[in-house]
Design a protein around this motif. Structure first.
Motif, PDB file in Angstrom:
ATOM      1  N   ALA A  28       0.937  -1.152   0.078  1.00  0.00           N
ATOM      2  CA  ALA A  28      -0.119   0.081  -0.200  1.00  0.00           C
ATOM      3  C   ALA A  28       1.093   1.352  -0.019  1.00  0.00           C
ATOM      4  N   ILE A  29       1.394   1.481  -1.320  1.00  0.00           N
ATOM      5  CA  ILE A  29       2.361   2.519  -1.397  1.00  0.00           C
ATOM      6  C   ILE A  29       1.788   3.948  -0.598  1.00  0.00           C
ATOM      7  N   SER A  30       2.702   4.721  -0.018  1.00  0.00           N
ATOM      8  CA  SER A  30       2.293   6.135   0.566  1.00  0.00           C
ATOM      9  C   SER A  30       1.467   5.820   1.891  1.00  0.00           C
ATOM     10  N   ALA A  31       0.810   4.661   2.188  1.00  0.00           N
ATOM     11  CA  ALA A  31      -0.122   4.663   3.319  1.00  0.00           C
ATOM     12  C   ALA A  31       0.568   4.399   4.495  1.00  0.00           C
ATOM     13  N   GLY A  32       1.909   4.195   4.645  1.00  0.00           N
ATOM     14  CA  GLY A  32       2.732   4.242   5.829  1.00  0.00           C
ATOM     15  C   GLY A  32       3.029   5.583   6.585  1.00  0.00           C
ATOM     16  N   VAL A  33       4.370   5.833   6.514  1.00  0.00           N
ATOM     17  CA  VAL A  33       5.181   6.627   6.698  1.00  0.00           C
ATOM     18  C   VAL A  33       4.785   8.060   6.046  1.00  0.00           C
ATOM     19  N   TYR A  34       4.189   8.140   4.661  1.00  0.00           N
ATOM     20  CA  TYR A  34       3.949   8.838   3.809  1.00  0.00           C
ATOM     21  C   TYR A  34       2.422   9.421   4.366  1.00  0.00           C
ATOM     22  N   ALA A  77      -5.836   5.463  -0.261  1.00  0.00           N
ATOM     23  CA  ALA A  77      -4.727   5.071  -0.781  1.00  0.00           C
ATOM     24  C   ALA A  77      -5.083   3.497  -1.768  1.00  0.00           C
ATOM     25  N   ALA A  78      -6.018   2.733  -1.299  1.00  0.00           N
ATOM     26  CA  ALA A  78      -6.455   1.811  -1.997  1.00  0.00           C
ATOM     27  C   ALA A  78      -7.151   2.198  -3.177  1.00  0.00           C
ATOM     28  N   VAL A  79      -8.140   2.915  -3.019  1.00  0.00           N
ATOM     29  CA  VAL A  79      -8.801   3.562  -4.263  1.00  0.00           C
ATOM     30  C   VAL A  79      -8.061   3.713  -5.287  1.00  0.00           C
ATOM     31  N   GLN A  80      -6.879   4.827  -5.256  1.00  0.00           N
ATOM     32  CA  GLN A  80      -5.917   5.249  -5.987  1.00  0.00           C
ATOM     33  C   GLN A  80      -5.107   3.831  -6.564  1.00  0.00           C
ATOM     34  N   ALA A  81      -4.769   3.170  -5.719  1.00  0.00           N
ATOM     35  CA  ALA A  81      -3.939   1.988  -6.295  1.00  0.00           C
ATOM     36  C   ALA A  81      -4.730   1.213  -7.355  1.00  0.00           C
ATOM     37  N   VAL A  82      -5.964   1.042  -6.870  1.00  0.00           N
ATOM     38  CA  VAL A  82      -6.760   0.122  -7.953  1.00  0.00           C
ATOM     39  C   VAL A  82      -6.803   0.839  -9.340  1.00  0.00           C
ATOM     40  N   ALA A  83      -7.173   1.974  -9.148  1.00  0.00           N
ATOM     41  CA  ALA A  83      -7.278   2.966 -10.256  1.00  0.00           C
ATOM     42  C   ALA A  83      -5.811   3.175 -11.161  1.00  0.00           C
ATOM     43  N   GLY A  84      -4.794   3.116 -10.459  1.00  0.00           N
ATOM     44  CA  GLY A  84      -3.585   3.284 -11.239  1.00  0.00           C
ATOM     45  C   GLY A  84      -3.300   1.965 -11.882  1.00  0.00           C
ATOM     46  N   VAL A  85      -3.595   0.821 -11.223  1.00  0.00           N
ATOM     47  CA  VAL A  85      -3.498  -0.531 -11.928  1.00  0.00           C
ATOM     48  C   VAL A  85      -4.132  -0.519 -13.035  1.00  0.00           C
ATOM     49  N   ARG A  86      -5.384  -0.013 -12.942  1.00  0.00           N
ATOM     50  CA  ARG A  86      -6.463  -0.498 -14.196  1.00  0.00           C
ATOM     51  C   ARG A  86      -5.978   0.423 -15.239  1.00  0.00           C
ATOM     52  N   ALA A  87      -5.204   1.512 -14.956  1.00  0.00           N
ATOM     53  CA  ALA A  87      -4.913   2.551 -16.186  1.00  0.00           C
ATOM     54  C   ALA A  87      -3.730   1.703 -16.856  1.00  0.00           C
ATOM     55  N   ALA A  88      -2.873   0.944 -16.579  1.00  0.00           N
ATOM     56  CA  ALA A  88      -1.762   0.371 -17.040  1.00  0.00           C
ATOM     57  C   ALA A  88      -2.302  -0.706 -18.342  1.00  0.00           C
ATOM     58  N   ALA A  89      -1.505  -0.423 -19.325  1.00  0.00           N
ATOM     59  CA  ALA A  89      -1.540  -1.085 -20.455  1.00  0.00           C
ATOM     60  C   ALA A  89      -0.407  -2.138 -20.573  1.00  0.00           C
ATOM     61  N   VAL A  90      -0.656  -3.277 -20.530  1.00  0.00           N
ATOM     62  CA  VAL A  90       0.505  -4.542 -20.198  1.00  0.00           C
ATOM     63  C   VAL A  90       0.194  -5.741 -21.187  1.00  0.00           C
ATOM     64  N   GLN A  91       1.445  -6.172 -21.578  1.00  0.00           N
ATOM     65  CA  GLN A  91       1.393  -7.408 -22.531  1.00  0.00           C
ATOM     66  C   GLN A  91       1.539  -8.746 -21.781  1.00  0.00           C
ATOM     67  N   HIS A  92       2.405  -8.681 -20.706  1.00  0.00           N
ATOM     68  CA  HIS A  92       2.845  -9.702 -20.047  1.00  0.00           C
ATOM     69  C   HIS A  92       2.336 -10.173 -18.732  1.00  0.00           C
ATOM     70  N   VAL A  93       1.762  -9.123 -17.845  1.00  0.00           N
ATOM     71  CA  VAL A  93       1.388  -9.078 -16.567  1.00  0.00           C
ATOM     72  C   VAL A  93       0.131  -9.821 -16.600  1.00  0.00           C
ATOM     73  N   GLN A  94      -0.162 -10.724 -15.806  1.00  0.00           N
ATOM     74  CA  GLN A  94      -1.442 -11.579 -15.804  1.00  0.00           C
ATOM     75  C   GLN A  94      -2.027 -11.485 -14.272  1.00  0.00           C
ATOM     76  N   GLU A  95      -1.199 -11.152 -13.470  1.00  0.00           N
ATOM     77  CA  GLU A  95      -1.657 -11.188 -12.093  1.00  0.00           C
ATOM     78  C   GLU A  95      -1.103  -9.817 -11.299  1.00  0.00           C
ATOM     79  N   VAL A  96      -1.909  -9.024 -10.721  1.00  0.00           N
ATOM     80  CA  VAL A  96      -1.451  -7.933  -9.764  1.00  0.00           C
ATOM     81  C   VAL A  96      -1.824  -8.333  -8.365  1.00  0.00           C
ATOM     82  N   ARG A  97      -0.992  -8.594  -7.250  1.00  0.00           N
ATOM     83  CA  ARG A  97      -1.477  -8.935  -5.908  1.00  0.00           C
ATOM     84  C   ARG A  97      -1.078  -8.000  -5.022  1.00  0.00           C
ATOM     85  N   PHE A  98      -2.165  -7.290  -4.323  1.00  0.00           N
ATOM     86  CA  PHE A  98      -1.927  -6.252  -3.495  1.00  0.00           C
ATOM     87  C   PHE A  98      -1.629  -7.187  -2.074  1.00  0.00           C
TER      88      PHE A  98
END
Ligand code: AR6
Length: 168
Positions: free
Chosen positions: A119-125, A132-153
């Motif tokens: 959870a980037i930025s959700a600790g010390v920052y 933070a979770a909403v932005q994380a999911v939005a950021g991942v969904r905005a990515a265009a990928v060819q190889h990545v099949q699984e994103v694990r939080f």
């Protein structure tokens, strides 16, 4: 891409890429950054030093990402990204989303099939966990990928897990 949230220690994640919530100086710190360097060992830090030497001012801009190998971690690579520090006065959420989108772009360029994020930025920052979770999911969904099949939080505690499950 399959997106899922699990509870656990990201240094133990059995994935191709572990994303590190680093800082612009790239030489380690506390939180998940400290845990990744402690578990990954000195080779990861040495590669960070070399990358840092090639960056303007020796700093990785927040929202961007760079890769090293993963030393003693089960993963093959660590992608280091520096999140924004939370501000109540300024909306920095585009930078936080960029951490996820850019990290996935770098991971995909390496040919990674599975990527674990903390959870980037959700600790010390100080970023509020639910957002933070909403932005994380939005950021991942905005990515265009060819190889990545699984994103694990990979979340450290039940509260973080609940926030990411809600966002998903
Ligand atoms: N596995 C998964 N999540 C973890 C782990 C772990 N082993 N350890 C901590 N977390 P933080 P930030 C969670 O502070 O807010 C460092 O000093 C933690 O509970 O690591 O982006 C860097 O060098 C929290 O939910 O990252 C920077 O200076 C989340 O990881 C600064 O902290 C992120 O917390 C970055 O701060």
């Amino acid at each position: 891409m399959l997106l899922r949230a699990v509870r656990g220690d990201i240094t133990r994640a059995d994935v191709d890429v572990v994303v590190n919530a680093a800082n612009p100086g790239l030489l380690g710190g506390g939180g998940v950054d400290g845990a990744i360097h402690a578990a990954g060992g000195p080779d990861v830090l040495a590669e960070c030093r070399a990358l840092k030497a090639g960056l303007p001012g020796g700093r990785l801009p927040r929202g961007q990402a760079v890769a090293t190998t993963a030393g003693r971690l089960p993963a093959r690579w660590v992608v280091h990204t520096a999140g924004p520090i939370w501000s109540a006065d300024e909306d920095r959420s585009a930078v936080l989303r960029s951490c996820y989108t850019e990290s996935l772009r770098v991971a995909d360029g390496l040919g990674a099939r599975s990527v674990a994020f903390p959870a980037i930025s959700a600790g010390v920052y100080g970023w509020p966990l639910e957002d933070a979770a909403v932005q994380a999911v939005a950021g991942v969904r905005a990515a265009a990928v060819q190889h990545v099949q699984e994103v694990r939080f990979v979340l450290f505690d039940d509260r973080a897990l609940a926030a990411f499950e809600a966002a998903l």
